[in-house]
Scaffold this motif. Structure first.
Motif, PDB file in Angstrom:
ATOM      1  N   ASP A 289      11.282   0.549   0.771  1.00  0.00           N
ATOM      2  CA  ASP A 289      10.581  -0.464  -0.025  1.00  0.00           C
ATOM      3  C   ASP A 289      11.290  -1.801   0.180  1.00  0.00           C
ATOM      4  O   ASP A 289      12.332  -2.072  -0.413  1.00  0.00           O
ATOM      5  CB  ASP A 289      10.605  -0.033  -1.494  1.00  0.00           C
ATOM      6  CG  ASP A 289      10.031  -1.071  -2.437  1.00  0.00           C
ATOM      7  OD1 ASP A 289       9.522  -2.103  -1.958  1.00  0.00           O
ATOM      8  OD2 ASP A 289      10.092  -0.839  -3.659  1.00  0.00           O
ATOM      9  N   ALA A 290      10.705  -2.637   1.037  1.00  0.00           N
ATOM     10  CA  ALA A 290      11.344  -3.906   1.397  1.00  0.00           C
ATOM     11  C   ALA A 290      11.424  -4.865   0.208  1.00  0.00           C
ATOM     12  O   ALA A 290      12.389  -5.618   0.076  1.00  0.00           O
ATOM     13  CB  ALA A 290      10.585  -4.559   2.549  1.00  0.00           C
TER      14      ALA A 290
ATOM     15  N   SER B 101       8.502   9.301  -1.984  1.00  0.00           N
ATOM     16  CA  SER B 101       8.481  10.647  -1.402  1.00  0.00           C
ATOM     17  C   SER B 101       8.970  10.701   0.035  1.00  0.00           C
ATOM     18  O   SER B 101       9.473  11.727   0.491  1.00  0.00           O
ATOM     19  CB  SER B 101       7.061  11.207  -1.469  1.00  0.00           C
ATOM     20  OG  SER B 101       6.177  10.457  -0.648  1.00  0.00           O
ATOM     21  N   GLY B 102       8.799   9.602   0.793  1.00  0.00           N
ATOM     22  CA  GLY B 102       9.087   9.624   2.202  1.00  0.00           C
ATOM     23  C   GLY B 102       8.027  10.403   2.979  1.00  0.00           C
ATOM     24  O   GLY B 102       7.023  10.848   2.417  1.00  0.00           O
ATOM     25  N   ILE B 103       8.269  10.578   4.275  1.00  0.00           N
ATOM     26  CA  ILE B 103       7.359  11.326   5.144  1.00  0.00           C
ATOM     27  C   ILE B 103       8.186  12.334   5.916  1.00  0.00           C
ATOM     28  O   ILE B 103       9.067  11.967   6.702  1.00  0.00           O
ATOM     29  CB  ILE B 103       6.616  10.388   6.127  1.00  0.00           C
ATOM     30  CG1 ILE B 103       5.751   9.382   5.372  1.00  0.00           C
ATOM     31  CG2 ILE B 103       5.768  11.199   7.104  1.00  0.00           C
ATOM     32  CD1 ILE B 103       5.116   8.329   6.266  1.00  0.00           C
TER      33      ILE B 103
ATOM     34  N   LEU C   3       0.832  -1.206   0.000  1.00  0.00           N
ATOM     35  CA  LEU C   3       0.000   0.000   0.000  1.00  0.00           C
ATOM     36  C   LEU C   3       0.869   1.258   0.000  1.00  0.00           C
ATOM     37  O   LEU C   3       0.614   2.212  -0.750  1.00  0.00           O
ATOM     38  CB  LEU C   3      -0.914  -0.016   1.222  1.00  0.00           C
ATOM     39  CG  LEU C   3      -2.046   1.011   1.248  1.00  0.00           C
ATOM     40  CD1 LEU C   3      -3.069   0.703   0.168  1.00  0.00           C
ATOM     41  CD2 LEU C   3      -2.721   1.004   2.617  1.00  0.00           C
ATOM     42  N   ALA C   4       1.913   1.260   0.831  1.00  0.00           N
ATOM     43  CA  ALA C   4       2.813   2.413   0.888  1.00  0.00           C
ATOM     44  C   ALA C   4       3.531   2.610  -0.447  1.00  0.00           C
ATOM     45  O   ALA C   4       3.720   3.748  -0.909  1.00  0.00           O
ATOM     46  CB  ALA C   4       3.827   2.233   2.017  1.00  0.00           C
ATOM     47  N   TYR C   5       3.917   1.509  -1.078  1.00  0.00           N
ATOM     48  CA  TYR C   5       4.573   1.589  -2.381  1.00  0.00           C
ATOM     49  C   TYR C   5       3.620   2.143  -3.432  1.00  0.00           C
ATOM     50  O   TYR C   5       3.971   3.053  -4.193  1.00  0.00           O
ATOM     51  CB  TYR C   5       5.059   0.201  -2.791  1.00  0.00           C
ATOM     52  CG  TYR C   5       5.679   0.131  -4.169  1.00  0.00           C
ATOM     53  CD1 TYR C   5       7.039   0.365  -4.350  1.00  0.00           C
ATOM     54  CD2 TYR C   5       4.912  -0.184  -5.287  1.00  0.00           C
ATOM     55  CE1 TYR C   5       7.612   0.298  -5.609  1.00  0.00           C
ATOM     56  CE2 TYR C   5       5.481  -0.252  -6.549  1.00  0.00           C
ATOM     57  CZ  TYR C   5       6.832  -0.013  -6.704  1.00  0.00           C
ATOM     58  OH  TYR C   5       7.391  -0.070  -7.958  1.00  0.00           O
TER      59      TYR C   5
END
Length: 274
Positions: free
Chosen positions: A218-219, A209-211, A200-202
């Motif tokens: 990205d594992a 972008s990061g936070i 989902l984060a990918y």
């Protein structure tokens, strides 16, 4: 180069188990193929059986690990150059490195070692208190306690996460809020886990972008690149230790005898060794 990516869901076994992991499997394929260099083929698959309590109890990991072992032998027999364990806590990593002649990569191990290089302290953001505890244990076992800002969990569940790829805002808002709490506590890198959360984060672009200036790692891509590197390095002599009680490598005859000893109570598909 051919790499086997072993997820913990049931991707490719939908006829038996329903399509719960179908969309996630397709996203994993996209991630792997984007990360792989030209000429690298990444085969993504799941496991034949899955219990939804997998993320709640340790004993269910035992059954998943047995299935991972069987696919390890199949991958080596079918000519794959490396095997990636894409399950959340690297089930079978030590045993796989003992048994196989090809490099075996753990998705969790590879991404936390990358985080240790890229940050002062990293945090893991996941979706259950059980996984939060398990990831903390794994970090300790991999020797990175001093680089670990902690594990955090946000209030969601697997069904919600896997069902939110096309409407991710609610789940992402909670993930981002929890990540910001970790950053306030000192984290300078964020690792989203388990597979549904990291996918989902990918897909949302957070791994790009990061936070707030903090990378979201990205594992999946990290594991693919680690596998490629280990395949490249093996001809140069860089490979798993064969010291006894590290990754001691039993010979073929020993493995056959051991499998034969336990075959009435523990089924292993070892036909490739005959």
């Amino acid at each position: 180069m051919k790499i086997w990516f072993q997820s913990g869901g049931t991707y490719r076994y939908e006829k038996e188990n329903g399509d719960y992991f179908l969309e996630e499997g397709k996203h994993l394929e996209l991630q792997c193929n984007r990360a792989a260099r030209p000429g690298t083929e990444v085969y993504v698959t799941g496991l034949p059986r899955f219990a939804h309590e997998f993320s709640s109890y340790r004993f269910t990991e035992y059954y998943a690990t047995a299935q991972v072992f069987n696919n390890m032998f199949r991958a080596q027999q079918d000519g794959y150059n490396a095997f990636i364990i894409g399950c959340p806590v690297d089930q079978g990593l030590t045993e796989g490195r003992e048994m196989l002649d090809i490099p075996v990569v753990g998705i969790f191990q590879s991404v936390i070692y990358a985080a240790a290089m890229l940050s002062n302290k990293f945090a893991i953001v996941c979706q259950s208190p059980h996984l939060m505890e398990r990831y903390s244990q794994k970090v300790e076992s991999y020797g990175l306690r001093d680089k670990f800002a902690g594990a955090y969990w946000f209030n969601t569940n697997s069904s919600e996460t896997y069902g939110s790829y096309n409407n991710p805002d609610s789940v992402l808002d909670r993930f981002i809020a929890t990540s910001r709490k970790a950053i306030e506590d000192g984290a300078s890198a964020i690792i989203p886990f388990s597979n549904g959360t990291q996918t989902l984060a990918y897909k949302a672009g957070l791994t790009q972008s990061g936070i707030d200036g903090v990378p979201v790692l990205d594992a999946v891509s990290t594991a693919v690149k680690a596998a490629e590197a280990l395949v490249d390095l093996k001809p140069l002599g860089v490979q798993a230790s064969r010291k006894l009680c590290v990754y001691g490598h039993p010979d073929r005859e020993t493995m056959l005898r051991i499998f034969k000893t336990y075959e009435d109570s523990f089924r292993m598909d070892y036909d490739c060794l005959h």
